[in-house]
Every structure is written in structure tokens, then in C-alpha cells.
Design an enzyme around this catalytic site. Sequence first.
Site, short mmCIF file in Angstrom:
data_model
loop_
_atom_site.label_atom_id
_atom_site.label_comp_id
_atom_site.label_asym_id
_atom_site.label_seq_id
_atom_site.Cartn_x
_atom_site.Cartn_y
_atom_site.Cartn_z
N VAL A 1 68.46 22.31 69.29
CA VAL A 1 67.71 22.23 68.70
C VAL A 1 66.93 20.80 68.62
CG1 VAL A 1 68.43 24.20 68.02
CG2 VAL A 1 69.59 21.72 67.39
N SER A 2 66.14 20.23 67.75
CA SER A 2 65.72 19.13 67.42
C SER A 2 66.72 18.12 66.46
CB SER A 2 64.21 19.46 66.83
OG SER A 2 63.11 19.93 67.85
#
Length: 210
Positions: A9-10
Amino acid sequence: MRIFGYVRVSTDLQTNKNQKLAIRQYCRQHRLYHVEWIEEKISGTKAPSKRKLGTLLSRTEKGDLIIVTEISRLGRSIVMIMDILQYLLDKGVKVVAIKEGYELGDDIVSTVLAFAFGLSAQIERTLISERTKQGLERARREGKQIGRKKGQRPSRYKLTGKGAYIARELAAGRSKRSLAIELGVTWSTLQRHLKRIGYIPHVTSACSGA
């Protein structure tokens, strides 16, 4: 065969829970067990070497399997993704992207997909190059300075203004290597600078004083 589940995930505001759930479901359906999880929170624009993904790529061996929920987990550009996939295919590592239904291995479908990705990567490179050219042309039309100003010396000329000092030191018998170390440059950089300024070594005549 080792099985790796790669989830990314960012930001800290996102969760990888759904990604892990999808990979677990895929593994159950295909009777795959003992998944080793690689989890990270980092932007996909970062190079693999700056992510845990880079370590995973180097660890994998022929016959291993990497599972991701979607191909974009590997990177944010088709060029980066293609480089990663090509590297893994060359090593004989299989890749599964659940959402797209990709199963890349050593079969003909994988070869076709690799070609498609490669073609897409080449198209993207061309588009990037074209956008760059258009951006430069637009900047020129707007009167913006492109590149180095006329007469401005490149910053790589680290020894500019030190010619007289260098000449004196060499004339006194100083070695180029020790002088280069003092000035914080390599011997070859010093040598190029001497050539650039037209330095001529002082040679004492063998007959002087006769």
C-alpha cells in the site's frame, strides 16, 4: 517451490487486509500452502531497490512463485513493471496477478504476455520522450532558459580558478596524485583540467649550468 505473497500500500492510511485476503483465497483454490508474506507501505513509484520488493527479487530462485492481487502492486509504470517481470521470467520465477488473471511462467501465454508488456513499455518510453520534447519546445516559446546559459562554465569544472596554484605545485615537484587528493578530485580529472588549460610541464635542460 517457495510461495511469496507480495502486498503493498502507498500510505499509512491504507490497509493491506483485502490484498492478503484475496491471496489467501487464491492459494486455497489452488492448494498452495506456506505463503511467505512480503508487506510494505511505500509508493510504487519508488525503484524496487528502495523497496522490500528489491530484496524479494534477489532472493527468488527458479521455480518460486510470487502472487500479487494486481499487477500495479509491482510498480506504477509499465516500464518498471516490465523490467521486473522480465527479470523474474529470466530467472524462471512464476508470477500471478489475481485481478488481471495473469499467470506468467514458462509457457507460450507467458511469452505472448511478455511481448505485450514489452511493446507497451516501448510505447510508454516513446510517449515520455515525446512529452519531454513538447515540454521543452513550449518552454522555449515562452522564453524560458533551456540548459546552461551562454558562457556559463559547467559545474563539473571543479578546478576552475586553481590553475596557477596547480602549476606552482607541479613545478615544485609535487606529484599529480597527491595534488589531486588535496583538491578532492581524481587523477584523471586533474589531468583533463591540465589539458584544458594548456598546461605545459617545465622541463629543466640537462645542459643547464654547464
